[in-house]
Design a protein around this motif. Structure first.
Motif, PDB file in Angstrom:
ATOM      1  N   PHE A   6       0.887  -1.096   0.006  1.00 46.29           N
ATOM      2  CA  PHE A   6      -0.006   0.245   0.062  1.00 46.29           C
ATOM      3  C   PHE A   6       0.792   1.293  -0.069  1.00 46.29           C
ATOM      4  CE2 PHE A   6      -2.164  -3.354   2.071  1.00 46.29           C
ATOM      5  CZ  PHE A   6      -3.535  -3.466   1.368  1.00 46.29           C
ATOM      6  N   SER A   7       1.076   1.844  -1.252  1.00 47.73           N
ATOM      7  CA  SER A   7       1.980   2.686  -1.197  1.00 47.73           C
ATOM      8  C   SER A   7       1.306   4.064  -0.992  1.00 47.73           C
ATOM      9  CB  SER A   7       2.886   2.817  -2.566  1.00 47.73           C
ATOM     10  OG  SER A   7       2.143   3.255  -3.512  1.00 47.73           O
ATOM     11  N   ASP A   8       1.885   5.016  -0.246  1.00 45.68           N
ATOM     12  CA  ASP A   8       1.158   6.181   0.168  1.00 45.68           C
ATOM     13  C   ASP A   8       1.897   7.269  -0.807  1.00 45.68           C
ATOM     14  OD1 ASP A   8      -0.053   8.432   1.106  1.00 45.68           O
ATOM     15  OD2 ASP A   8       0.462   8.433   3.154  1.00 45.68           O
ATOM     16  N   ARG A   9       1.441   8.155  -1.923  1.00 43.55           N
ATOM     17  CA  ARG A   9       2.077   9.026  -2.605  1.00 43.55           C
ATOM     18  C   ARG A   9       1.156  10.418  -2.319  1.00 43.55           C
ATOM     19  NH1 ARG A   9       4.413   6.433  -7.778  1.00 43.55           N
ATOM     20  NH2 ARG A   9       5.214   4.427  -6.798  1.00 43.55           N
ATOM     21  N   PRO A  50       1.822  -7.923  -9.016  1.00 46.13           N
ATOM     22  CA  PRO A  50       0.608  -7.427  -8.405  1.00 46.13           C
ATOM     23  C   PRO A  50      -0.273  -6.671  -9.420  1.00 46.13           C
ATOM     24  CG  PRO A  50       2.543  -6.802  -7.400  1.00 46.13           C
ATOM     25  CD  PRO A  50       3.030  -7.591  -8.747  1.00 46.13           C
ATOM     26  N   VAL A  51      -1.629  -6.775  -8.758  1.00 49.03           N
ATOM     27  CA  VAL A  51      -2.505  -5.608  -9.555  1.00 49.03           C
ATOM     28  C   VAL A  51      -2.292  -4.138  -9.144  1.00 49.03           C
ATOM     29  CG1 VAL A  51      -4.813  -5.255 -10.124  1.00 49.03           C
ATOM     30  CG2 VAL A  51      -3.916  -7.842  -9.712  1.00 49.03           C
ATOM     31  N   SER A  52      -2.177  -3.443  -9.943  1.00 45.19           N
ATOM     32  CA  SER A  52      -1.930  -2.061  -9.413  1.00 45.19           C
ATOM     33  C   SER A  52      -3.177  -1.133  -9.355  1.00 45.19           C
ATOM     34  CB  SER A  52      -0.855  -1.313 -10.148  1.00 45.19           C
ATOM     35  OG  SER A  52      -1.325  -1.073 -11.648  1.00 45.19           O
ATOM     36  N   VAL A  53      -3.379  -0.561  -8.360  1.00 41.49           N
ATOM     37  CA  VAL A  53      -4.712   0.200  -8.224  1.00 41.49           C
ATOM     38  C   VAL A  53      -4.363   1.583  -7.927  1.00 41.49           C
ATOM     39  CG1 VAL A  53      -6.841   0.512  -6.763  1.00 41.49           C
ATOM     40  CG2 VAL A  53      -6.011  -1.716  -7.273  1.00 41.49           C
ATOM     41  N   GLY A  54      -4.860   2.556  -8.862  1.00 43.11           N
ATOM     42  CA  GLY A  54      -4.768   4.040  -8.661  1.00 43.11           C
ATOM     43  C   GLY A  54      -5.981   4.270  -7.669  1.00 43.11           C
ATOM     44  N   TYR A  66      -9.843   0.688   2.710  1.00 41.79           N
ATOM     45  CA  TYR A  66      -9.521  -0.317   1.319  1.00 41.79           C
ATOM     46  C   TYR A  66      -8.155  -0.844   1.579  1.00 41.79           C
ATOM     47  CZ  TYR A  66     -12.395   2.354  -1.934  1.00 41.79           C
ATOM     48  OH  TYR A  66     -13.393   2.983  -2.531  1.00 41.79           O
ATOM     49  N   GLU A  67      -7.413  -0.828   2.775  1.00 38.53           N
ATOM     50  CA  GLU A  67      -6.502  -1.888   3.196  1.00 38.53           C
ATOM     51  C   GLU A  67      -7.128  -3.103   3.803  1.00 38.53           C
ATOM     52  OE1 GLU A  67      -3.953  -0.255   6.099  1.00 38.53           O
ATOM     53  OE2 GLU A  67      -2.867   1.572   4.718  1.00 38.53           O
ATOM     54  N   GLU A  68      -8.219  -3.121   4.321  1.00 37.91           N
ATOM     55  CA  GLU A  68      -8.977  -4.118   4.421  1.00 37.91           C
ATOM     56  C   GLU A  68      -9.385  -4.803   3.494  1.00 37.91           C
ATOM     57  OE1 GLU A  68      -9.456  -5.233   7.618  1.00 37.91           O
ATOM     58  OE2 GLU A  68      -8.154  -3.487   8.702  1.00 37.91           O
ATOM     59  N   VAL A  69     -10.116  -3.989   2.487  1.00 37.39           N
ATOM     60  CA  VAL A  69     -10.705  -4.720   1.188  1.00 37.39           C
ATOM     61  C   VAL A  69      -9.594  -5.548   0.450  1.00 37.39           C
ATOM     62  CG1 VAL A  69     -11.761  -4.197  -0.980  1.00 37.39           C
ATOM     63  CG2 VAL A  69     -12.467  -3.031   1.232  1.00 37.39           C
ATOM     64  N   PHE A  70      -8.618  -4.832   0.230  1.00 34.35           N
ATOM     65  CA  PHE A  70      -7.620  -5.652  -0.695  1.00 34.35           C
ATOM     66  C   PHE A  70      -6.700  -6.670   0.088  1.00 34.35           C
ATOM     67  CE2 PHE A  70      -7.559  -0.948  -2.510  1.00 34.35           C
ATOM     68  CZ  PHE A  70      -8.439  -1.418  -3.577  1.00 34.35           C
ATOM     69  N   GLY A  71      -6.828  -6.482   1.478  1.00 35.74           N
ATOM     70  CA  GLY A  71      -6.010  -7.518   2.014  1.00 35.74           C
ATOM     71  C   GLY A  71      -7.005  -8.839   2.038  1.00 35.74           C
ATOM     72  N   ALA A  72      -8.263  -8.739   2.289  1.00 37.87           N
ATOM     73  CA  ALA A  72      -9.438  -9.642   2.091  1.00 37.87           C
ATOM     74  C   ALA A  72      -9.282 -10.215   0.670  1.00 37.87           C
ATOM     75  CB  ALA A  72     -10.687  -9.271   2.313  1.00 37.87           C
ATOM     76  N   GLU A  82      -1.193  -3.658  -5.206  1.00 34.37           N
ATOM     77  CA  GLU A  82      -0.262  -2.450  -5.119  1.00 34.37           C
ATOM     78  C   GLU A  82      -0.957  -1.123  -5.142  1.00 34.37           C
ATOM     79  OE1 GLU A  82       4.339  -2.379  -6.264  1.00 34.37           O
ATOM     80  OE2 GLU A  82       3.174  -1.310  -7.881  1.00 34.37           O
ATOM     81  N   VAL A  83      -1.322  -0.318  -4.178  1.00 37.98           N
ATOM     82  CA  VAL A  83      -2.142   0.623  -4.117  1.00 37.98           C
ATOM     83  C   VAL A  83      -1.236   2.031  -4.161  1.00 37.98           C
ATOM     84  CG1 VAL A  83      -3.734   1.946  -3.025  1.00 37.98           C
ATOM     85  CG2 VAL A  83      -3.785  -0.579  -3.095  1.00 37.98           C
ATOM     86  N   ASN A  84      -1.264   2.673  -5.360  1.00 39.68           N
ATOM     87  CA  ASN A  84      -0.756   4.079  -5.597  1.00 39.68           C
ATOM     88  C   ASN A  84      -1.747   5.220  -5.181  1.00 39.68           C
ATOM     89  OD1 ASN A  84       1.601   2.722  -6.586  1.00 39.68           O
ATOM     90  ND2 ASN A  84       0.426   2.348  -8.377  1.00 39.68           N
ATOM     91  N   THR A  85      -1.458   5.711  -3.799  1.00 40.07           N
ATOM     92  CA  THR A  85      -2.433   6.894  -3.665  1.00 40.07           C
ATOM     93  C   THR A  85      -2.192   8.285  -3.847  1.00 40.07           C
ATOM     94  OG1 THR A  85      -3.126   5.372  -1.611  1.00 40.07           O
ATOM     95  CG2 THR A  85      -3.700   7.632  -1.561  1.00 40.07           C
ATOM     96  N   VAL A  86      -2.847   8.858  -4.392  1.00 39.45           N
ATOM     97  CA  VAL A  86      -2.522  10.433  -4.621  1.00 39.45           C
ATOM     98  C   VAL A  86      -3.904  11.181  -3.853  1.00 39.45           C
ATOM     99  CG1 VAL A  86      -2.571  12.107  -6.353  1.00 39.45           C
ATOM    100  CG2 VAL A  86      -1.172   9.928  -6.621  1.00 39.45           C
TER     101      VAL A  86
END
Length: 435
Positions: A6-9, A50-54, A66-72, A82-86
């Motif tokens: 979960f990358s925080d940008r 990994p599936v990347s998610v914007g 969303y961390e809970e959702v993608f973890g599930a 892999e979550v790219n957060t903006v």
């Protein structure tokens, strides 16, 4: 197995808006010379990575949910996400450049016209085949998930109503009653001012929050059909009905929190939390995510009041958020598997149990754990005869971003120049819609 990433940008607040804000910014505010494609580029490589998610879910509550959702999802599929957060506003402003550059496999976005705009440009991957296996979505949701070509591109995930929010304890303390009509609403605002409160908490630094007030004033005064027609460029902004909307708003403006163009919606919502203001017009997500857990039960709302009895309050602003697959998808198999999971009741339940500021769209989602506010929100939406998506979702994104943000902020500063305002909007509307 590798853990989900979960990358925080997220980025810092943007500088003041120019006089005519460009829809597509070349640089990212607060990130030096880093451009948007660098901030929103998918990190996965073609293949089975990994599936990347914007993600535009940059606030704490939805980000955690969303961390809970993608973890599930990882537990059920054994695939990494892999979550790219903006930050939300920057994501929204730069979406066109993002989709034409190096987008993530899957990205968060909005239903309806905002989705159709990019589907028409060929920037999305059609998922009609996935929709054949979906169940639990209404016909209305299917339509909101379809392009102008009738094909499906969107997986709806949750929605939330816009309304007038307030604290129960503040209303109890002063003996306030929820107003039904616009006259009662103004009378309540005047009473709050006499009681030393800011009647309406208000922040429009980000450009979009005030759009909700315009939408409701227009739908209550002129009806849903006219509002939608205006958003689609089929009506003139110099029409007397539009002038009436701004005139109604001008009469309410003295009760709005001063200096709104320099204040974020978060700062405005915090005055509600601190019991310094009496009401605010926002979506459930906004004040809901600002209230601490111990105060959630004190948050309440009422529908935006009636202006014309012949029109009533049948229309509700309830934006639908969800997921899309980019046309330039790298890990298509992984993206399709993620979208199929996100269309299930369990996936929605994983989110709404962690973030109680929205309502699941799947009819089979378990609502037994809903808070009183979620239940009331679901009732409001289900009772609506018409549902709007919000100004910047019901109209062209370029018109919303380059014309209406500036126009509404101008109105906030100069509410008496309605004639000049609507003439300028109409001129710019013609340039965009007739091009």
């Amino acid at each position: 197995m590798a853990q989900s990433t979960f990358s925080d940008r997220s980025r810092s607040p943007r500088p003041p808006l120019p006089s005519r804000r460009a829809l597509l910014r070349g640089t990212a505010a607060g990130a030096g010379a880093i451009t948007l494609p660098a901030l929103l580029s998918a990190c996965s490589q073609p293949g089975d990575g990994p599936v990347s998610v914007g993600s535009n879910a940059s606030d704490k509550a939805p980000k955690k949910a969303y961390e809970e959702v993608f973890g599930a999802f990882k537990k059920t599929s054994d695939k990494d996400v892999e979550v790219n957060t903006v930050d939300h506003n920057s994501f929204q402003e730069n979406i066109n450049r993002y989709l034409k550059g190096s987008p993530d496999d899957v990205f968060m976005w909005f239903a309806g016209y905002r989705m159709q705009f990019f589907a028409k440009q060929g920037l999305l991957t059609e998922i009609s085949d996935l929709w054949k296996g979906f169940n639990g979505f209404s016909e209305a949701l299917r339509k909101q998930s379809s392009g102008e070509d009738g094909k499906q591109y969107f997986v709806p995930y949750y929605y939330y109503p816009w309304a007038v929010f307030h604290r129960k304890s503040v209303f109890d303390k002063y003996g306030y009653e929820q107003p039904r009509t616009f006259d009662e609403f103004r009378a309540l605002a005047a009473k709050m001012e006499k009681d030393g409160l800011i009647p309406l908490a208000f922040g429009d630094k980000d450009g979009w929050p005030a759009m909700g007030t315009f939408d409701y004033l227009n739908m209550r005064a002129n009806g849903y059909d006219f509002h939608l027609s205006l958003m689609r460029g089929r009506e003139s902004w110099t029409d007397k009905r539009v002038r009436q909307v701004f005139d109604l708003w001008r009469g309410l403006m003295p009760y709005h929190q001063k200096g709104a163009n320099g204040r974020t919606w978060q700062e405005a919502a915090q005055t509600l939390v601190a019991k310094k203001s009496g009401m605010t017009v926002l979506g459930l997500q906004q004040p809901g995510q600002q209230f601490p857990a111990e105060d959630q039960d004190d948050l309440d709302f009422f529908p935006f009041p009636e202006i014309d009895p012949a029109i009533g309050t049948d229309a509700v602003e309830a934006p639908i958020d969800g997921f899309l697959m980019a046309k330039k998808v790298r890990n298509e198999d992984g993206a399709r598997e993620l979208l199929k999971y996100l269309a299930t009741p369990k996936a929605e339940e994983a989110y709404t149990s962690s973030d109680p500021t929205c309502v699941a769209v799947h009819k089979n989602a378990d609502t037994s754990g809903y808070s009183a506010l979620q239940k009331k929100s679901a009732e409001l939406i289900s009772s609506a005869k018409q549902i709007s998506q919000f100004m910047d979702r019901d109209t062209r994104p370029d018109f919303a971003s380059t014309v209406m943000i500036q126009a509404i902020q101008r109105f906030i500063n100069e509410p008496d120049d309605i004639d000049g305002l609507v003439k300028d909007i109409e001129t710019q509307k013609k340039d965009i819609f007739d091009a």
